[in-house]
Design a protein around this motif. Structure first.
Motif, PDB file in Angstrom:
ATOM      1  N   GLU A  35       0.823  -1.211   0.000  1.00 21.45           N
ATOM      2  CA  GLU A  35       0.000   0.000   0.000  1.00 21.45           C
ATOM      3  C   GLU A  35       0.857   1.261   0.000  1.00 21.45           C
ATOM      4  OE1 GLU A  35       1.076  -0.717   4.174  1.00 21.45           O
ATOM      5  OE2 GLU A  35       0.364  -2.028   2.587  1.00 21.45           O
ATOM      6  N   ARG A  36       2.105   1.155   0.472  1.00 20.31           N
ATOM      7  CA  ARG A  36       2.996   2.321   0.533  1.00 20.31           C
ATOM      8  C   ARG A  36       3.641   2.643  -0.816  1.00 20.31           C
ATOM      9  NH1 ARG A  36       4.047  -0.044   5.743  1.00 20.31           N
ATOM     10  NH2 ARG A  36       5.823  -1.225   4.987  1.00 20.31           N
ATOM     11  N   VAL A  37       3.588   1.714  -1.769  1.00 21.55           N
ATOM     12  CA  VAL A  37       4.270   1.931  -3.048  1.00 21.55           C
ATOM     13  C   VAL A  37       3.330   1.794  -4.245  1.00 21.55           C
ATOM     14  CG1 VAL A  37       6.581   1.379  -2.203  1.00 21.55           C
ATOM     15  CG2 VAL A  37       5.120  -0.459  -3.049  1.00 21.55           C
ATOM     16  N   GLN A  38       2.046   1.967  -4.021  1.00 18.77           N
ATOM     17  CA  GLN A  38       1.093   1.923  -5.130  1.00 18.77           C
ATOM     18  C   GLN A  38       1.343   3.040  -6.143  1.00 18.77           C
ATOM     19  OE1 GLN A  38      -1.257  -0.427  -5.932  1.00 18.77           O
ATOM     20  NE2 GLN A  38      -0.358  -1.590  -4.255  1.00 18.77           N
ATOM     21  N   ASN A  39       2.022   4.107  -5.717  1.00 19.54           N
ATOM     22  CA  ASN A  39       2.309   5.225  -6.616  1.00 19.54           C
ATOM     23  C   ASN A  39       3.288   4.842  -7.732  1.00 19.54           C
ATOM     24  OD1 ASN A  39       4.173   5.057  -4.372  1.00 19.54           O
ATOM     25  ND2 ASN A  39       5.114   6.930  -5.129  1.00 19.54           N
ATOM     26  N   TYR A  40       3.898   3.670  -7.652  1.00 19.28           N
ATOM     27  CA  TYR A  40       4.820   3.223  -8.702  1.00 19.28           C
ATOM     28  C   TYR A  40       4.108   2.557  -9.877  1.00 19.28           C
ATOM     29  CZ  TYR A  40       8.677   4.347  -5.622  1.00 19.28           C
ATOM     30  OH  TYR A  40       9.561   5.013  -4.826  1.00 19.28           O
ATOM     31  N   VAL A  41       2.831   2.304  -9.759  1.00 20.41           N
ATOM     32  CA  VAL A  41       2.072   1.754 -10.892  1.00 20.41           C
ATOM     33  C   VAL A  41       2.139   2.780 -12.023  1.00 20.41           C
ATOM     34  CG1 VAL A  41      -0.213   1.086 -11.734  1.00 20.41           C
ATOM     35  CG2 VAL A  41       0.559   0.324  -9.480  1.00 20.41           C
ATOM     36  N   GLN A  51      13.923   1.782  -4.952  1.00 17.63           N
ATOM     37  CA  GLN A  51      13.088   2.622  -4.089  1.00 17.63           C
ATOM     38  C   GLN A  51      11.869   1.861  -3.596  1.00 17.63           C
ATOM     39  OE1 GLN A  51      14.081   3.485  -7.167  1.00 17.63           O
ATOM     40  NE2 GLN A  51      15.092   5.462  -7.079  1.00 17.63           N
ATOM     41  N   ALA A  52      11.292   1.018  -4.444  1.00 15.65           N
ATOM     42  CA  ALA A  52      10.090   0.277  -4.059  1.00 15.65           C
ATOM     43  C   ALA A  52      10.368  -0.659  -2.891  1.00 15.65           C
ATOM     44  CB  ALA A  52       9.545  -0.506  -5.253  1.00 15.65           C
ATOM     45  N   ILE A  53      11.465  -1.387  -2.943  1.00 15.42           N
ATOM     46  CA  ILE A  53      11.781  -2.310  -1.848  1.00 15.42           C
ATOM     47  C   ILE A  53      12.111  -1.533  -0.575  1.00 15.42           C
ATOM     48  CG2 ILE A  53      14.214  -2.636  -2.444  1.00 15.42           C
ATOM     49  CD1 ILE A  53      11.963  -5.439  -1.216  1.00 15.42           C
ATOM     50  N   ALA A  54      12.819  -0.414  -0.717  1.00 14.70           N
ATOM     51  CA  ALA A  54      13.178   0.386   0.460  1.00 14.70           C
ATOM     52  C   ALA A  54      11.946   1.030   1.107  1.00 14.70           C
ATOM     53  CB  ALA A  54      14.188   1.462   0.068  1.00 14.70           C
ATOM     54  N   LEU A  79       7.203  -8.479  -1.814  1.00 18.71           N
ATOM     55  CA  LEU A  79       6.586  -7.466  -2.665  1.00 18.71           C
ATOM     56  C   LEU A  79       6.713  -7.918  -4.109  1.00 18.71           C
ATOM     57  CD1 LEU A  79       5.358  -4.579  -2.908  1.00 18.71           C
ATOM     58  CD2 LEU A  79       7.707  -3.774  -3.243  1.00 18.71           C
ATOM     59  N   ASN A  80       5.588  -7.959  -4.820  1.00 22.53           N
ATOM     60  CA  ASN A  80       5.563  -8.331  -6.227  1.00 22.53           C
ATOM     61  C   ASN A  80       5.295  -7.094  -7.069  1.00 22.53           C
ATOM     62  OD1 ASN A  80       5.572 -11.441  -6.388  1.00 22.53           O
ATOM     63  ND2 ASN A  80       4.087 -10.989  -4.784  1.00 22.53           N
ATOM     64  N   LEU A  81       6.192  -6.837  -8.023  1.00 24.75           N
ATOM     65  CA  LEU A  81       5.975  -5.790  -8.999  1.00 24.75           C
ATOM     66  C   LEU A  81       5.698  -6.495 -10.319  1.00 24.75           C
ATOM     67  CD1 LEU A  81       8.937  -3.372  -8.131  1.00 24.75           C
ATOM     68  CD2 LEU A  81       6.583  -3.305  -7.279  1.00 24.75           C
ATOM     69  N   VAL A  82       4.465  -6.389 -10.771  1.00 27.05           N
ATOM     70  CA  VAL A  82       4.047  -7.055 -12.009  1.00 27.05           C
ATOM     71  C   VAL A  82       4.077  -6.016 -13.123  1.00 27.05           C
ATOM     72  CG1 VAL A  82       2.281  -8.463 -13.099  1.00 27.05           C
ATOM     73  CG2 VAL A  82       2.555  -8.532 -10.613  1.00 27.05           C
ATOM     74  N   THR A  83       4.747  -6.362 -14.232  1.00 28.74           N
ATOM     75  CA  THR A  83       4.924  -5.412 -15.324  1.00 28.74           C
ATOM     76  C   THR A  83       4.214  -5.869 -16.596  1.00 28.74           C
ATOM     77  OG1 THR A  83       6.919  -6.442 -16.222  1.00 28.74           O
ATOM     78  CG2 THR A  83       7.218  -4.872 -14.411  1.00 28.74           C
ATOM     79  N   ASP A  84       4.101  -4.939 -17.531  1.00 28.32           N
ATOM     80  CA  ASP A  84       3.653  -5.311 -18.870  1.00 28.32           C
ATOM     81  C   ASP A  84       4.895  -5.687 -19.676  1.00 28.32           C
ATOM     82  OD1 ASP A  84       4.873  -2.899 -19.589  1.00 28.32           O
ATOM     83  OD2 ASP A  84       2.997  -1.883 -20.046  1.00 28.32           O
ATOM     84  N   ASP A  85       4.720  -5.944 -20.965  1.00 29.46           N
ATOM     85  CA  ASP A  85       5.851  -6.365 -21.798  1.00 29.46           C
ATOM     86  C   ASP A  85       6.926  -5.281 -21.949  1.00 29.46           C
ATOM     87  OD1 ASP A  85       4.801  -8.891 -22.173  1.00 29.46           O
ATOM     88  OD2 ASP A  85       3.743  -8.328 -24.021  1.00 29.46           O
ATOM     89  N   ALA A  86       6.555  -4.042 -21.737  1.00 30.19           N
ATOM     90  CA  ALA A  86       7.498  -2.920 -21.861  1.00 30.19           C
ATOM     91  C   ALA A  86       8.227  -2.625 -20.551  1.00 30.19           C
ATOM     92  CB  ALA A  86       6.766  -1.685 -22.353  1.00 30.19           C
ATOM     93  N   GLY A  87       7.922  -3.365 -19.489  1.00 31.75           N
ATOM     94  CA  GLY A  87       8.576  -3.128 -18.207  1.00 31.75           C
ATOM     95  C   GLY A  87       7.923  -2.077 -17.356  1.00 31.75           C
ATOM     96  N   VAL A  88       6.696  -1.690 -17.690  1.00 29.56           N
ATOM     97  CA  VAL A  88       5.951  -0.714 -16.904  1.00 29.56           C
ATOM     98  C   VAL A  88       5.131  -1.465 -15.856  1.00 29.56           C
ATOM     99  CG1 VAL A  88       4.156   1.065 -16.990  1.00 29.56           C
ATOM    100  CG2 VAL A  88       5.853   0.902 -18.831  1.00 29.56           C
ATOM    101  N   ILE A  89       5.199  -1.001 -14.612  1.00 27.91           N
ATOM    102  CA  ILE A  89       4.499  -1.667 -13.515  1.00 27.91           C
ATOM    103  C   ILE A  89       2.991  -1.490 -13.687  1.00 27.91           C
ATOM    104  CG2 ILE A  89       4.141  -1.721 -11.014  1.00 27.91           C
ATOM    105  CD1 ILE A  89       7.040  -0.640 -10.764  1.00 27.91           C
ATOM    106  N   VAL A  90       2.280  -2.609 -13.647  1.00 30.98           N
ATOM    107  CA  VAL A  90       0.816  -2.582 -13.771  1.00 30.98           C
ATOM    108  C   VAL A  90       0.131  -3.002 -12.462  1.00 30.98           C
ATOM    109  CG1 VAL A  90       0.771  -2.916 -16.267  1.00 30.98           C
ATOM    110  CG2 VAL A  90       0.756  -4.907 -14.780  1.00 30.98           C
ATOM    111  N   THR A  91       0.844  -3.743 -11.607  1.00 27.20           N
ATOM    112  CA  THR A  91       0.272  -4.188 -10.340  1.00 27.20           C
ATOM    113  C   THR A  91       1.365  -4.246  -9.279  1.00 27.20           C
ATOM    114  OG1 THR A  91      -1.291  -5.602 -11.530  1.00 27.20           O
ATOM    115  CG2 THR A  91      -1.046  -6.023  -9.183  1.00 27.20           C
ATOM    116  N   VAL A  92       1.033  -3.809  -8.081  1.00 27.67           N
ATOM    117  CA  VAL A  92       1.910  -3.937  -6.917  1.00 27.67           C
ATOM    118  C   VAL A  92       1.130  -4.690  -5.868  1.00 27.67           C
ATOM    119  CG1 VAL A  92       3.176  -2.699  -5.127  1.00 27.67           C
ATOM    120  CG2 VAL A  92       3.065  -1.752  -7.435  1.00 27.67           C
ATOM    121  N   LYS A  93       1.673  -5.840  -5.414  1.00 31.44           N
ATOM    122  CA  LYS A  93       0.939  -6.653  -4.438  1.00 31.44           C
ATOM    123  C   LYS A  93       1.900  -7.476  -3.597  1.00 31.44           C
ATOM    124  CE  LYS A  93       0.225 -10.344  -7.809  1.00 31.44           C
ATOM    125  NZ  LYS A  93      -0.746 -11.170  -8.501  1.00 31.44           N
TER     126      LYS A  93
END
Length: 95
Positions: A35-41, A51-54, A79-93
């Motif tokens: 919840e603290r890193v949802q801004n990275y989506v 930064q996300a892990i920290a 912490l899971n950072l799920v990306t699209d094919d371009a490496g853009v984060i689409v989900t943080v969970k």
């Protein structure tokens, strides 16, 4: 043979009971700090990985693209950072 059936059922049921019914696990959304890193989506994962892990305080970080095969073991502190094919984060969970 039949007198042992109730015993077998009890043994199976006991194996499903929680170890400590008074202690519940932390909510899935807060265990890894997702919840603290949802801004990275919407951001490029390579630019914000450290930064996300920290900021999340998670013990483990896993990055993968949607549709990639991943293990199904659940780790609340991961912490899971799920990306699209371009490496853009689409989900943080967590998990």
């Amino acid at each position: 043979m039949k007198p042992h059936l109730p015993l077998a059922v009890l043994m199976l049921a006991a194996g499903c009971a929680p170890a400590d019914p008074g202690e519940s696990p932390p909510p899935a959304s807060t265990a890894c700090g997702a919840e603290r890193v949802q801004n990275y989506v919407g951001k490029q994962v390579d630019a914000v990985r450290a930064q996300a892990i920290a900021e999340s305080g998670a013990e483990i970080l896993r990055v993968y693209a949607e549709g990639d095969p991943v293990t199904m073991d659940y780790r609340p502190a991961r912490l899971n950072l799920v990306t699209d094919d371009a490496g853009v984060i689409v989900t943080v969970k967590c998990g």
